[in-house]
Design a protein around this motif. Structure first.
Motif, mmCIF file in Angstrom:
data_model
loop_
_atom_site.group_PDB
_atom_site.id
_atom_site.type_symbol
_atom_site.label_atom_id
_atom_site.label_comp_id
_atom_site.label_asym_id
_atom_site.label_seq_id
_atom_site.Cartn_x
_atom_site.Cartn_y
_atom_site.Cartn_z
ATOM 1 N N ASN A 176 26.879 -17.654 15.121
ATOM 2 C CA ASN A 176 27.505 -18.945 15.387
ATOM 3 C C ASN A 176 28.874 -18.688 15.996
ATOM 4 O OD1 ASN A 176 27.824 -21.977 15.044
ATOM 5 N ND2 ASN A 176 29.604 -21.218 13.922
ATOM 6 N N GLU A 177 29.069 -19.145 17.226
ATOM 7 C CA GLU A 177 30.355 -18.995 17.891
ATOM 8 C C GLU A 177 30.768 -20.340 18.467
ATOM 9 O OE1 GLU A 177 30.651 -15.868 20.727
ATOM 10 O OE2 GLU A 177 29.760 -14.368 19.404
ATOM 11 N N THR A 178 31.761 -20.934 17.838
ATOM 12 C CA THR A 178 32.327 -22.183 18.346
ATOM 13 C C THR A 178 33.839 -22.030 18.385
ATOM 14 O OG1 THR A 178 32.579 -23.210 16.164
ATOM 15 C CG2 THR A 178 30.444 -23.498 17.272
ATOM 16 N N ASP A 179 34.511 -23.031 18.919
ATOM 17 C CA ASP A 179 35.975 -22.984 18.962
ATOM 18 C C ASP A 179 36.578 -23.077 17.567
ATOM 19 O OD1 ASP A 179 35.926 -22.816 21.709
ATOM 20 O OD2 ASP A 179 36.066 -24.993 21.998
ATOM 21 N N ILE A 180 35.807 -23.570 16.612
ATOM 22 C CA ILE A 180 36.328 -23.810 15.264
ATOM 23 C C ILE A 180 35.940 -22.720 14.275
ATOM 24 C CG2 ILE A 180 36.338 -25.448 13.324
ATOM 25 C CD1 ILE A 180 35.737 -27.641 15.405
ATOM 26 N N GLU A 181 34.696 -22.205 14.367
ATOM 27 C CA GLU A 181 34.231 -21.251 13.363
ATOM 28 C C GLU A 181 33.251 -20.249 13.958
ATOM 29 O OE1 GLU A 181 32.532 -21.316 8.776
ATOM 30 O OE2 GLU A 181 32.344 -23.116 9.999
ATOM 31 N N ASN A 182 33.472 -18.981 13.659
ATOM 32 C CA ASN A 182 32.578 -17.907 14.078
ATOM 33 C C ASN A 182 32.071 -17.163 12.851
ATOM 34 O OD1 ASN A 182 33.165 -18.439 16.795
ATOM 35 N ND2 ASN A 182 34.946 -17.099 16.751
ATOM 36 N N PHE A 183 30.754 -16.939 12.800
ATOM 37 C CA PHE A 183 30.203 -16.120 11.720
ATOM 38 C C PHE A 183 28.847 -15.588 12.139
ATOM 39 C CE2 PHE A 183 28.775 -20.447 10.715
ATOM 40 C CZ PHE A 183 27.418 -20.266 10.469
ATOM 41 N N THR A 184 28.430 -14.533 11.441
ATOM 42 C CA THR A 184 27.125 -13.930 11.666
ATOM 43 C C THR A 184 26.303 -14.039 10.388
ATOM 44 O OG1 THR A 184 28.013 -12.355 13.261
ATOM 45 C CG2 THR A 184 25.894 -11.813 12.278
ATOM 46 N N ALA A 185 25.119 -14.608 10.507
ATOM 47 C CA ALA A 185 24.178 -14.663 9.384
ATOM 48 C C ALA A 185 23.230 -13.480 9.535
ATOM 49 C CB ALA A 185 23.408 -15.979 9.408
ATOM 50 N N ILE A 186 22.932 -12.809 8.427
ATOM 51 C CA ILE A 186 22.161 -11.562 8.519
ATOM 52 C C ILE A 186 21.222 -11.387 7.327
ATOM 53 C CG2 ILE A 186 24.004 -10.245 7.384
ATOM 54 C CD1 ILE A 186 23.278 -7.907 9.262
ATOM 55 N N THR A 187 20.082 -10.778 7.589
ATOM 56 C CA THR A 187 19.163 -10.379 6.519
ATOM 57 C C THR A 187 18.353 -9.163 6.973
ATOM 58 O OG1 THR A 187 17.367 -11.070 5.031
ATOM 59 C CG2 THR A 187 17.291 -11.912 7.273
ATOM 60 N N ASN A 188 17.883 -8.399 6.004
ATOM 61 C CA ASN A 188 17.006 -7.257 6.271
ATOM 62 C C ASN A 188 15.581 -7.523 5.795
ATOM 63 O OD1 ASN A 188 19.888 -5.872 5.194
ATOM 64 N ND2 ASN A 188 19.131 -5.184 7.177
ATOM 65 N N LYS A 189 15.336 -8.714 5.302
ATOM 66 C CA LYS A 189 14.036 -9.048 4.711
ATOM 67 C C LYS A 189 13.052 -9.543 5.778
ATOM 68 C CE LYS A 189 15.578 -7.861 0.728
ATOM 69 N NZ LYS A 189 15.205 -6.536 0.230
ATOM 70 N N ILE A 190 12.474 -8.582 6.509
ATOM 71 C CA ILE A 190 11.515 -8.863 7.574
ATOM 72 C C ILE A 190 10.183 -8.226 7.190
ATOM 73 C CG2 ILE A 190 11.005 -8.564 10.029
ATOM 74 C CD1 ILE A 190 14.055 -8.059 10.380
ATOM 75 N N SER A 191 9.098 -8.936 7.406
ATOM 76 C CA SER A 191 7.775 -8.381 7.126
ATOM 77 C C SER A 191 6.800 -8.868 8.197
ATOM 78 C CB SER A 191 7.289 -8.794 5.732
ATOM 79 O OG SER A 191 7.225 -10.204 5.625
ATOM 80 N N GLY A 192 5.590 -8.317 8.168
ATOM 81 C CA GLY A 192 4.580 -8.742 9.115
ATOM 82 C C GLY A 192 3.898 -7.587 9.809
ATOM 83 N N THR A 193 3.150 -7.911 10.856
ATOM 84 C CA THR A 193 2.387 -6.900 11.568
ATOM 85 C C THR A 193 2.553 -7.057 13.081
ATOM 86 O OG1 THR A 193 0.416 -8.294 11.571
ATOM 87 C CG2 THR A 193 0.628 -6.710 9.763
ATOM 88 N N VAL A 194 2.383 -5.940 13.772
ATOM 89 C CA VAL A 194 2.380 -5.909 15.236
ATOM 90 C C VAL A 194 1.144 -5.132 15.665
ATOM 91 C CG1 VAL A 194 3.576 -5.150 17.321
ATOM 92 C CG2 VAL A 194 4.902 -5.946 15.348
ATOM 93 N N THR A 195 0.380 -5.683 16.577
ATOM 94 C CA THR A 195 -0.737 -4.960 17.178
ATOM 95 C C THR A 195 -0.315 -4.565 18.584
ATOM 96 O OG1 THR A 195 -2.348 -6.203 15.888
ATOM 97 C CG2 THR A 195 -3.158 -5.069 17.842
ATOM 98 N N PHE A 196 -0.445 -3.270 18.910
ATOM 99 C CA PHE A 196 0.068 -2.777 20.183
ATOM 100 C C PHE A 196 -0.897 -1.780 20.798
ATOM 101 C CE2 PHE A 196 3.034 0.081 22.593
ATOM 102 C CZ PHE A 196 3.384 -0.846 23.570
ATOM 103 N N ASP A 197 -1.168 -1.971 22.074
ATOM 104 C CA ASP A 197 -1.980 -1.050 22.855
ATOM 105 C C ASP A 197 -1.060 -0.416 23.879
ATOM 106 O OD1 ASP A 197 -3.710 0.199 24.683
ATOM 107 O OD2 ASP A 197 -5.305 -1.245 24.290
ATOM 108 N N ALA A 198 -0.626 0.809 23.615
ATOM 109 C CA ALA A 198 0.351 1.483 24.473
ATOM 110 C C ALA A 198 -0.201 1.749 25.864
ATOM 111 C CB ALA A 198 0.800 2.794 23.821
ATOM 112 N N ALA A 199 -1.489 2.044 25.970
ATOM 113 C CA ALA A 199 -2.086 2.346 27.271
ATOM 114 C C ALA A 199 -2.237 1.088 28.120
ATOM 115 C CB ALA A 199 -3.433 3.028 27.082
ATOM 116 N N ALA A 200 -2.701 0.021 27.511
ATOM 117 C CA ALA A 200 -2.917 -1.231 28.246
ATOM 118 C C ALA A 200 -1.650 -2.076 28.341
ATOM 119 C CB ALA A 200 -4.017 -2.043 27.577
#
Length: 196
Positions: A38-62
């Motif tokens: 969040n970057e405004t003229d009045i207030e700047n801050f960063t919201a952060i988390t490390n709680k990420i989950s899930g899956t990725v399917t990837f075909d490196a050749a294609a």
């Protein structure tokens, strides 16, 4: 005659090598991070988390893939306890009732190098909207460095950024109209997925 049997075997082997591989997001907090700025003229801050989950399917050749990712919105911290409390309330993101932020791809197209154009849906505060972004996807075969980082198997590094309109997700707090918090929230997501 024996060569006629070898050719189909080779074709099957090459097809197997090009098959999509499913990777799971690691549970390593030191390499997975979501930030919202969040970057405004009045207030700047960063919201952060490390709680990420899930899956990725990837075909490196294609050079094709898909993803289904979730972030624990209730775990997001901004460095100010009172502000964190506001974020989980129904006046803001309502993470106390709907903690899950979900990003699911609908189309992924290779652009160049490790760069991809991504379309998908983002669900937050019980609202699902279409989004588009670019992503960088880099596959690193398992080696001493990845093993030293406690990453099981090959490492798939993914990073993406998107701009989210808070009003699209039912967030219309008076401080947004007052200019203290921007209605457009840049979100960055970086994580490692692995396939043992």
């Amino acid at each position: 005659m024996r060569h006629l049997f070898i050719l189909p075997a080779l074709l099957l082997a090459s097809a197997a090598l090009a098959a999509p591989v499913k990777y799971a997001v690691t549970d390593l907090d030191n390499v997975n991070v979501m930030t919202a700025e969040n970057e405004t003229d009045i207030e700047n801050f960063t919201a952060i988390t490390n709680k990420i989950s899930g899956t990725v399917t990837f075909d490196a050749a294609a050079k094709m893939g898909s993803a289904d990712l979730t972030v624990d919105g209730a775990s997001i911290k901004t460095g100010v306890a009172a502000r964190d409390g506001h974020m989980v309330s129904k006046d803001w993101f309502n993470f106390a009732a709907n903690p899950t932020i979900r990003f699911k791809t609908t189309q992924v197209s290779w652009v160049s190098g490790d760069n991809y154009k991504v379309s998908g849906t983002l669900t937050m505060n019980g609202v699902t909207k279409p989004v588009s972004t670019t992503a960088r996807v880099k596959l690193t075969p398992a080696n001493d460095v990845t093993k030293g980082m406690k990453i099981p198997g090959d490492a798939l590094a993914v990073s993406l950024k998107m701009n989210v309109l808070l009003s699209d997700y039912g967030v219309q707090h008076p401080v947004i109209k007052a200019g203290r918090v921007g209605n457009t929230l840049p979100i960055s997501l970086k994580f490692i997925a692995s396939q043992p």
